[in-house]
Design a protein around this motif. Structure first.
Motif, PDB file in Angstrom:
ATOM      1  N   LEU A  77       0.820  -1.215   0.000  1.00  9.89           N
ATOM      2  CA  LEU A  77       0.000   0.000   0.000  1.00  9.89           C
ATOM      3  C   LEU A  77       0.855   1.267   0.000  1.00  9.89           C
ATOM      4  CD1 LEU A  77      -2.747  -1.058   2.570  1.00  9.89           C
ATOM      5  CD2 LEU A  77      -3.038  -0.769   0.093  1.00  9.89           C
ATOM      6  N   LYS A  78       1.967   1.222   0.743  1.00 13.15           N
ATOM      7  CA  LYS A  78       2.811   2.411   0.861  1.00 13.15           C
ATOM      8  C   LYS A  78       3.747   2.602  -0.326  1.00 13.15           C
ATOM      9  CE  LYS A  78       6.237   4.618   3.873  1.00 13.15           C
ATOM     10  NZ  LYS A  78       7.055   4.491   5.115  1.00 13.15           N
ATOM     11  N   GLU A  79       4.438   1.517  -0.736  1.00  9.71           N
ATOM     12  CA  GLU A  79       5.474   1.627  -1.762  1.00  9.71           C
ATOM     13  C   GLU A  79       4.953   1.444  -3.180  1.00  9.71           C
ATOM     14  OE1 GLU A  79       8.414   2.650  -1.056  1.00  9.71           O
ATOM     15  OE2 GLU A  79       8.163   2.559   1.134  1.00  9.71           O
ATOM     16  N   LYS A  80       3.778   0.831  -3.308  1.00  8.51           N
ATOM     17  CA  LYS A  80       3.163   0.610  -4.624  1.00  8.51           C
ATOM     18  C   LYS A  80       4.138  -0.008  -5.643  1.00  8.51           C
ATOM     19  CE  LYS A  80      -0.332   4.251  -4.195  1.00  8.51           C
ATOM     20  NZ  LYS A  80      -0.207   4.324  -2.733  1.00  8.51           N
ATOM     21  N   PRO A  81       4.634  -1.214  -5.359  1.00 10.37           N
ATOM     22  CA  PRO A  81       5.549  -1.873  -6.302  1.00 10.37           C
ATOM     23  C   PRO A  81       4.859  -2.138  -7.631  1.00 10.37           C
ATOM     24  CG  PRO A  81       4.748  -3.444  -4.668  1.00 10.37           C
ATOM     25  CD  PRO A  81       4.303  -2.081  -4.209  1.00 10.37           C
ATOM     26  N   SER A  82       5.645  -2.168  -8.701  1.00 12.10           N
ATOM     27  CA  SER A  82       5.066  -2.436 -10.023  1.00 12.10           C
ATOM     28  C   SER A  82       4.676  -3.897 -10.172  1.00 12.10           C
ATOM     29  CB  SER A  82       6.066  -2.045 -11.117  1.00 12.10           C
ATOM     30  OG  SER A  82       7.305  -2.704 -10.914  1.00 12.10           O
ATOM     31  N   ALA A  83       5.282  -4.764  -9.355  1.00 12.72           N
ATOM     32  CA  ALA A  83       4.936  -6.180  -9.391  1.00 12.72           C
ATOM     33  C   ALA A  83       5.325  -6.842  -8.076  1.00 12.72           C
ATOM     34  CB  ALA A  83       5.644  -6.880 -10.553  1.00 12.72           C
ATOM     35  N   VAL A  84       4.558  -7.849  -7.697  1.00 14.82           N
ATOM     36  CA  VAL A  84       4.850  -8.650  -6.502  1.00 14.82           C
ATOM     37  C   VAL A  84       5.148 -10.069  -6.954  1.00 14.82           C
ATOM     38  CG1 VAL A  84       3.950  -9.584  -4.336  1.00 14.82           C
ATOM     39  CG2 VAL A  84       3.381  -7.237  -5.020  1.00 14.82           C
ATOM     40  N   LEU A  85       6.266 -10.601  -6.468  1.00 16.90           N
ATOM     41  CA  LEU A  85       6.686 -11.965  -6.789  1.00 16.90           C
ATOM     42  C   LEU A  85       6.550 -12.800  -5.518  1.00 16.90           C
ATOM     43  CD1 LEU A  85       8.082 -13.840  -8.921  1.00 16.90           C
ATOM     44  CD2 LEU A  85      10.268 -13.036  -8.031  1.00 16.90           C
ATOM     45  N   ALA A  86       5.861 -13.944  -5.625  1.00 18.69           N
ATOM     46  CA  ALA A  86       5.588 -14.738  -4.431  1.00 18.69           C
ATOM     47  C   ALA A  86       5.703 -16.225  -4.718  1.00 18.69           C
ATOM     48  CB  ALA A  86       4.200 -14.414  -3.887  1.00 18.69           C
ATOM     49  N   LEU A  87       6.009 -16.982  -3.644  1.00 18.77           N
ATOM     50  CA  LEU A  87       6.170 -18.436  -3.742  1.00 18.77           C
ATOM     51  C   LEU A  87       4.951 -19.113  -3.118  1.00 18.77           C
ATOM     52  CD1 LEU A  87       9.868 -18.568  -2.487  1.00 18.77           C
ATOM     53  CD2 LEU A  87       9.111 -18.645  -4.856  1.00 18.77           C
ATOM     54  N   PRO A  88       4.119 -19.769  -3.917  1.00 16.91           N
ATOM     55  CA  PRO A  88       2.926 -20.409  -3.358  1.00 16.91           C
ATOM     56  C   PRO A  88       3.247 -21.739  -2.684  1.00 16.91           C
ATOM     57  CG  PRO A  88       3.031 -20.835  -5.710  1.00 16.91           C
ATOM     58  CD  PRO A  88       4.202 -19.940  -5.381  1.00 16.91           C
ATOM     59  N   ASN A  89       2.776 -21.883  -1.472  1.00 13.08           N
ATOM     60  CA  ASN A  89       2.937 -23.115  -0.713  1.00 13.08           C
ATOM     61  C   ASN A  89       1.821 -23.130   0.318  1.00 13.08           C
ATOM     62  OD1 ASN A  89       3.975 -24.722   1.718  1.00 13.08           O
ATOM     63  ND2 ASN A  89       5.539 -25.189   0.189  1.00 13.08           N
ATOM     64  N   SER A  90       1.363 -24.304   0.694  1.00 12.93           N
ATOM     65  CA  SER A  90       0.217 -24.377   1.597  1.00 12.93           C
ATOM     66  C   SER A  90       0.485 -23.752   2.958  1.00 12.93           C
ATOM     67  CB  SER A  90      -0.220 -25.838   1.784  1.00 12.93           C
ATOM     68  OG  SER A  90       0.849 -26.632   2.236  1.00 12.93           O
ATOM     69  N   SER A  91       1.752 -23.645   3.357  1.00 14.34           N
ATOM     70  CA  SER A  91       2.074 -23.022   4.646  1.00 14.34           C
ATOM     71  C   SER A  91       2.299 -21.519   4.518  1.00 14.34           C
ATOM     72  CB  SER A  91       3.317 -23.672   5.257  1.00 14.34           C
ATOM     73  OG  SER A  91       4.458 -23.417   4.466  1.00 14.34           O
ATOM     74  N   ASN A  92       2.400 -21.037   3.281  1.00  9.83           N
ATOM     75  CA  ASN A  92       2.684 -19.621   3.039  1.00  9.83           C
ATOM     76  C   ASN A  92       1.379 -18.825   2.948  1.00  9.83           C
ATOM     77  OD1 ASN A  92       5.216 -20.674   2.829  1.00  9.83           O
ATOM     78  ND2 ASN A  92       5.603 -19.988   0.738  1.00  9.83           N
ATOM     79  N   ILE A  93       0.779 -18.573   4.106  1.00  9.98           N
ATOM     80  CA  ILE A  93      -0.509 -17.868   4.125  1.00  9.98           C
ATOM     81  C   ILE A  93      -0.375 -16.478   3.509  1.00  9.98           C
ATOM     82  CG2 ILE A  93      -2.433 -17.115   5.563  1.00  9.98           C
ATOM     83  CD1 ILE A  93      -1.936 -20.152   5.496  1.00  9.98           C
ATOM     84  N   THR A  94       0.717 -15.795   3.806  1.00 12.55           N
ATOM     85  CA  THR A  94       0.933 -14.454   3.243  1.00 12.55           C
ATOM     86  C   THR A  94       0.906 -14.510   1.725  1.00 12.55           C
ATOM     87  OG1 THR A  94       2.424 -14.036   5.094  1.00 12.55           O
ATOM     88  CG2 THR A  94       2.406 -12.417   3.314  1.00 12.55           C
ATOM     89  N   GLU A  95       1.702 -15.403   1.165  1.00 10.55           N
ATOM     90  CA  GLU A  95       1.839 -15.478  -0.282  1.00 10.55           C
ATOM     91  C   GLU A  95       0.525 -15.865  -0.965  1.00 10.55           C
ATOM     92  OE1 GLU A  95       3.978 -16.345   2.016  1.00 10.55           O
ATOM     93  OE2 GLU A  95       5.981 -16.766   1.245  1.00 10.55           O
ATOM     94  N   LEU A  96      -0.230 -16.768  -0.344  1.00  9.25           N
ATOM     95  CA  LEU A  96      -1.488 -17.202  -0.954  1.00  9.25           C
ATOM     96  C   LEU A  96      -2.565 -16.126  -0.872  1.00  9.25           C
ATOM     97  CD1 LEU A  96      -1.688 -20.935   0.229  1.00  9.25           C
ATOM     98  CD2 LEU A  96      -0.956 -20.053  -1.987  1.00  9.25           C
ATOM     99  N   THR A  97      -2.613 -15.380   0.233  1.00 13.54           N
ATOM    100  CA  THR A  97      -3.630 -14.327   0.359  1.00 13.54           C
ATOM    101  C   THR A  97      -3.366 -13.159  -0.579  1.00 13.54           C
ATOM    102  OG1 THR A  97      -2.409 -13.340   2.205  1.00 13.54           O
ATOM    103  CG2 THR A  97      -4.184 -14.889   2.749  1.00 13.54           C
ATOM    104  N   LEU A  98      -2.161 -13.091  -1.118  1.00 14.04           N
ATOM    105  CA  LEU A  98      -1.863 -12.037  -2.088  1.00 14.04           C
ATOM    106  C   LEU A  98      -2.707 -12.190  -3.347  1.00 14.04           C
ATOM    107  CD1 LEU A  98       2.027 -11.772  -1.762  1.00 14.04           C
ATOM    108  CD2 LEU A  98       0.336 -10.064  -1.077  1.00 14.04           C
ATOM    109  N   ALA A  99      -3.205 -13.383  -3.610  1.00 14.31           N
ATOM    110  CA  ALA A  99      -4.073 -13.594  -4.768  1.00 14.31           C
ATOM    111  C   ALA A  99      -5.290 -12.681  -4.690  1.00 14.31           C
ATOM    112  CB  ALA A  99      -4.508 -15.062  -4.842  1.00 14.31           C
ATOM    113  N   LEU A 100      -5.821 -12.477  -3.477  1.00 12.75           N
ATOM    114  CA  LEU A 100      -6.963 -11.585  -3.274  1.00 12.75           C
ATOM    115  C   LEU A 100      -6.500 -10.149  -3.058  1.00 12.75           C
ATOM    116  CD1 LEU A 100      -9.959 -11.002  -2.813  1.00 12.75           C
ATOM    117  CD2 LEU A 100      -9.653 -11.694  -0.416  1.00 12.75           C
ATOM    118  N   PHE A 101      -5.481  -9.960  -2.211  1.00 13.47           N
ATOM    119  CA  PHE A 101      -5.046  -8.599  -1.864  1.00 13.47           C
ATOM    120  C   PHE A 101      -4.561  -7.839  -3.095  1.00 13.47           C
ATOM    121  CE2 PHE A 101      -2.102  -5.391  -0.261  1.00 13.47           C
ATOM    122  CZ  PHE A 101      -2.861  -4.820   0.751  1.00 13.47           C
ATOM    123  N   CYS A 102      -3.781  -8.490  -3.942  1.00 13.05           N
ATOM    124  CA  CYS A 102      -3.263  -7.809  -5.137  1.00 13.05           C
ATOM    125  C   CYS A 102      -4.375  -7.519  -6.137  1.00 13.05           C
ATOM    126  CB  CYS A 102      -2.161  -8.638  -5.786  1.00 13.05           C
ATOM    127  SG  CYS A 102      -0.612  -8.617  -4.855  1.00 13.05           S
TER     128      CYS A 102
END
Length: 383
Positions: A77-102
């Motif tokens: 929200l603050k830095e407004k990156p042009s792209a977010v790169l994430a590693l999907p894994n069942s334990s990676n709640i942060t990375e998976l929720t980015l599907a909705l947040f982004c």
């Protein structure tokens, strides 16, 4: 305008090879990368003015391997990156929720993934159905990404079979900094190799090398058992680099079989490793193969392993009978037959060595990986 990339990875700090890949990405392409991780930033991780690391709090750290670090959402929200790169894994709640947040923040999201699951999983009972649910959740989240980077072509094929659009999947063959690796072997002299062989009595021996963690899944005992049955074991030597829970057991096995084996322990000095690799004829990894295959090929070492279902995607670099060999799983006889025949054949070794180097310079080159990643991320090469 320089692209700002956010890479979210809970274990970023231990993945030294990714640090090198991302450094090269920022060097060759017009982008900067910020890495958000929950782990300590180890001393061997090298930030630059274009590659920065941020350790944040995992509010789920008491729940096993699960992670959730809200700082990620604040950063976007603050830095407004042009792209977010994430590693999907069942334990990676942060990375998976980015599907909705982004999606809500209209931020470009790229998932970086194996594609298919190469780990051993339950094939019956309740765990089998829970596994299906786990995979379905991951595939659903991955499908929401604007682009997907897979480690190999089979990974892309798997995702397409799951109904994900092929046009947004980019294959970036997972590799090491091959240019750095290839250069590391150039200073190795014939005298250094001769001195190493003299020290360990390797002259006039066919030398097999194992380098990696000494854990059960690596199955070094398969090779030790095969070598013990060899008619030419007096002409064979095994060098083992690495440590782990199986160190003492496998060392004891080789001693009881009266084999010419040298367990050197962990070695991190790259100059020393280069001499060891250049002193070997074959690289063995009976168990699961990962990026070690790139390390071996860069030294011109053909790779020998077994046909198992849970190799990492890098196994796709191996072409059976061309730059290495694959034996049937648990087939001690096939290993022994090779040791007593092709393993002693200088022409075979030379041919496979040339093909191994060709693979590194073509399929497994860092340039291939970076160019494909850049396309997925939407960044341009530096002028």
């Amino acid at each position: 305008m320089t692209n700002k990339i956010l890479f979210v990875s809970k274990d970023a700090s231990w993945q030294k090879y990714r640090n090198e890949i991302l450094t090269e990405l920022t060097t060759r392409f017009d982008c900067e990368v910020d890495v958000i991780t929950q782990s300590d930033i180890k001393s061997y991780i090298s930030p630059t003015n274009k590659l920065r690391y941020h350790k944040c709090t995992n509010i789920l750290k008491q729940l096993g391997n699960l992670n959730l670090f809200p700082y990620t959402y604040k950063f976007i929200l603050k830095e407004k990156p042009s792209a977010v790169l994430a590693l999907p894994n069942s334990s990676n709640i942060t990375e998976l929720t980015l599907a909705l947040f982004c999606k809500l923040t209209r931020t470009k999201l790229i998932y970086w993934t194996h594609g298919y699951d190469h780990c051993q999983r339950p094939d019956s009972g309740l765990k089998k159905y829970l596994e299906k649910i786990r995979v379905a959740i991951i595939n659903c989240c991955v499908s929401k990404g604007n682009s997907i980077i897979t480690f190999s072509a089979p990974g892309k094929q798997y995702l397409v079979e799951q109904g994900i659009e092929g046009h947004k999947i980019f294959v970036a063959p997972n590799t090491l900094n091959t240019e750095k690796l290839l250069a590391s072997y150039l200073p190795v002299t014939k005298q250094q190799v001769a001195d190493f062989k003299t020290h360990y009595s390797l002259h006039n021996k066919t030398v097999y090398l194992f380098s990696g963690r000494l854990r059960e899944g690596k199955r070094l005992n398969h090779f030790i058992n095969a070598l013990a049955q060899s008619k030419h074991k007096a002409d064979i030597a095994l060098i083992v680099v690495g440590h782990g829970e199986m160190f003492n057991q496998w060392k004891s096995m080789s001693e009881k079989a009266n084999l010419n084996c040298h367990f050197l322990g962990e070695i991190f000095d790259e100059a020393k490793l280069a001499v060891i690799f250049k002193s070997a004829d074959w690289f063995i990894m009976p168990g699961y193969v990962g990026l070690a295959i790139v390390h071996a090929f860069s030294a011109g070492l053909p790779v020998l392993t077994e046909k198992i279902s849970f190799h990492s995607p890098e196994i796709n670099y191996l072409k059976d009978g061309i730059n290495g060999k694959m034996f049937n799983e648990f087939s001690t006889d096939q290993w022994t037959t090779f040791i007593d025949s092709e393993g002693l054949n200088d022409a075979t070794k030379s041919m496979m060595s040339k093909e191994a180097l060709k693979t590194v310079n073509n399929e497994a080159s860092i340039s291939n990986q970076l160019s494909s990643m850049a396309k997925a991320l939407g960044v341009m090469a530096n002028v």
